[in-house]
Design a protein around this motif. Structure first.
Motif, PDB file in Angstrom:
ATOM      1  N   ILE A  60       3.621   7.567  -0.101  1.00  0.00           N
ATOM      2  CA  ILE A  60       4.662   6.700   0.464  1.00  0.00           C
ATOM      3  C   ILE A  60       5.483   6.034  -0.635  1.00  0.00           C
ATOM      4  CG2 ILE A  60       5.124   4.682   1.899  1.00  0.00           C
ATOM      5  CD1 ILE A  60       2.559   5.287   3.427  1.00  0.00           C
ATOM      6  N   ALA A  64       0.984   2.573   9.231  1.00  0.00           N
ATOM      7  CA  ALA A  64       0.620   3.844   9.874  1.00  0.00           C
ATOM      8  C   ALA A  64      -0.365   4.628   9.004  1.00  0.00           C
ATOM      9  CB  ALA A  64       1.881   4.673  10.124  1.00  0.00           C
ATOM     10  N   ALA A  65      -0.158   4.573   7.681  1.00  0.00           N
ATOM     11  CA  ALA A  65      -1.068   5.284   6.769  1.00  0.00           C
ATOM     12  C   ALA A  65      -2.461   4.673   6.805  1.00  0.00           C
ATOM     13  CB  ALA A  65      -0.507   5.251   5.352  1.00  0.00           C
ATOM     14  N   ASP A  93       9.978   0.864   3.926  1.00  0.00           N
ATOM     15  CA  ASP A  93       9.554   0.395   5.247  1.00  0.00           C
ATOM     16  C   ASP A  93       8.044   0.143   5.251  1.00  0.00           C
ATOM     17  OD1 ASP A  93       9.250  -0.206   7.875  1.00  0.00           O
ATOM     18  OD2 ASP A  93       9.887   1.741   8.658  1.00  0.00           O
ATOM     19  N   GLN A  94       7.652  -1.098   5.544  1.00  0.00           N
ATOM     20  CA  GLN A  94       6.237  -1.470   5.526  1.00  0.00           C
ATOM     21  C   GLN A  94       5.448  -0.844   6.674  1.00  0.00           C
ATOM     22  OE1 GLN A  94       4.830  -3.286   2.948  1.00  0.00           O
ATOM     23  NE2 GLN A  94       6.876  -2.918   2.108  1.00  0.00           N
ATOM     24  N   GLU A  95       6.148  -0.412   7.709  1.00  0.00           N
ATOM     25  CA  GLU A  95       5.459   0.225   8.830  1.00  0.00           C
ATOM     26  C   GLU A  95       4.812   1.549   8.409  1.00  0.00           C
ATOM     27  OE1 GLU A  95       8.072   0.631  12.111  1.00  0.00           O
ATOM     28  OE2 GLU A  95       8.270  -1.541  12.468  1.00  0.00           O
ATOM     29  N   GLN A  96       5.379   2.187   7.398  1.00  0.00           N
ATOM     30  CA  GLN A  96       4.786   3.427   6.901  1.00  0.00           C
ATOM     31  C   GLN A  96       3.387   3.173   6.329  1.00  0.00           C
ATOM     32  OE1 GLN A  96       7.347   6.023   4.508  1.00  0.00           O
ATOM     33  NE2 GLN A  96       9.101   4.749   5.069  1.00  0.00           N
ATOM     34  N   TYR A  97       3.235   2.040   5.623  1.00  0.00           N
ATOM     35  CA  TYR A  97       1.921   1.695   5.072  1.00  0.00           C
ATOM     36  C   TYR A  97       0.925   1.389   6.194  1.00  0.00           C
ATOM     37  CZ  TYR A  97       4.242   1.275   0.542  1.00  0.00           C
ATOM     38  OH  TYR A  97       4.940   1.534  -0.610  1.00  0.00           O
ATOM     39  N   GLY A 111       9.299   7.146  -1.989  1.00  0.00           N
ATOM     40  CA  GLY A 111      10.342   6.141  -1.761  1.00  0.00           C
ATOM     41  C   GLY A 111      11.085   5.766  -3.028  1.00  0.00           C
ATOM     42  N   GLN A 159      -1.766   5.938  -0.320  1.00  0.00           N
ATOM     43  CA  GLN A 159      -0.516   5.313   0.129  1.00  0.00           C
ATOM     44  C   GLN A 159       0.530   5.320  -0.987  1.00  0.00           C
ATOM     45  OE1 GLN A 159      -1.204   1.418   1.931  1.00  0.00           O
ATOM     46  NE2 GLN A 159      -3.231   2.124   2.620  1.00  0.00           N
TER      47      GLN A 159
END
Length: 329
Positions: free
Chosen positions: A234, A219-220, A213-217, A238, A230
């Motif tokens: 992350i 948010a980081a 999920d790119q949203e995790q990056y 993953g 990251q």
């Protein structure tokens, strides 16, 4: 009277009759919905039956004094039944082939398994698409070279006047035939294996990276994490499920060192460090010194090899399931 008996039987078992009718309807409906899928998978099933399951009957040779002129059925049973297994364990070459198999396979896993992961992580961090495609193409290319051609290239590079010898002389060393020196055989094998497979093996990791999920990056980044952080917190987590599944499969092939490559690279001077289970069984089945083939012993060794691999698979799967919650079964 017969009709009365049938009707009486149906009355006595109404549930069973309705279940059979329901099952038949479900099967017919499933066939109508998926018939083309079944037709497409039929050649694969035929292949598996003919070339994977049918040959398993030949394992009985490991428990017989097999004579090719008598066939499997006509050959007598070994006495005792574990005769050929015992013959292998007490063979003077047993310690050598076991040691070499574990060493070469272990070194390949130790250095060869992490390199595709590292390559995938590095490629994933590249933002220049043209450079990324170029690197991927260059690293994929060796995988599509046949084993015979690959071994021919390695032999030329390792000759006394080959590329590696010239590099060694330029760095102040001495020129020598590296494949004829037992000290370098395993190094040459492992490095060439990495060179050939690193790009291809990285494909599955790149596919797994694309599913994160790119949203995790995002948010980081908002929290101030740099690219290394990251990747550490992350990207790697993953990848863990994919890494563990592939590691379990690799451990299930612990003793399956590719005999084709070793057969093409080794010689009498490197037998001591290069002879593995698969090359030993090959020489038993196709002796070059005029002796008779020992099919029963080579089959017993192959069965022994498979059983050890199954043990490694089950143990690694259990450890992975407990430690990471990722497993094959």
């Amino acid at each position: 009277m017969k009709a009365d008996a049938v009707s009486t039987k149906n009355i006595e078992n109404p549930g069973k009759s309705s279940q059979n009718s329901t099952l038949a309807k479900r099967l017919r409906r499933d066939w109508n919905l998926n018939k083309w899928k079944y037709i497409m998978i039929t050649p694969v099933l035929i292949y598996l039956i003919l070339f994977c399951y049918k040959p398993m009957y030949g394992l009985v040779i490991a428990f017989k004094d097999y004579k090719i002129t008598r066939g499997i059925a006509g050959s007598s049973w070994a006495d005792p039944w574990f005769k050929w297994f015992l013959n292998f364990i007490t063979d003077p070459y047993f310690p050598r082939v076991i040691k070499n198999t574990f060493l070469i396979s272990g070194l390949t896993i130790l250095f060869g398994f992490p390199t595709p992961i590292l390559l995938a992580l590095l490629i994933n961090e590249v933002r220049n698409k043209a450079f990324k495609r170029t690197v991927q193409t260059i690293t994929y290319m060796p995988y599509f070279i046949s084993t015979v051609v690959m071994c021919g290239i390695i032999k030329v590079f390792c000759m006394q006047d080959g590329l590696f010898a010239q590099i060694a002389v330029a760095l102040g060393g001495t020129a020598e035939n590296y494949l004829a020196n037992p000290q370098y055989f395993r190094t040459v094998y492992v490095l060439s294996d990495i060179w050939q497979k690193i790009g291809w093996d990285s494909i599955i990791y790149l596919a797994a990276l694309s599913a994160i999920d790119q949203e995790q990056y995002e948010a980081a980044r908002v929290d101030g994490a740099n690219r290394f952080q990251q990747m550490l917190h992350i990207t790697l987590p993953g990848l863990i499920p994919t890494i563990m599944i592939l590691f379990i499969l690799r451990m299930g092939n612990m003793l399956n060192v590719g005999y084709e490559k070793i057969l093409l690279l080794y010689n009498a001077t490197t037998y001591e460090v290069a002879d593995v289970i698969s090359t030993y069984t090959y020489r038993l089945s196709f002796p070059t010194s005029g002796g008779s083939p020992m099919y029963s012993k080579s089959t017993a060794i192959g069965l022994f090899n498979t059983l050890v691999n199954v043990v490694f698979l089950v143990v690694t799967n259990a450890i992975s399931k407990r430690a990471t919650e990722s497993s094959l079964f």
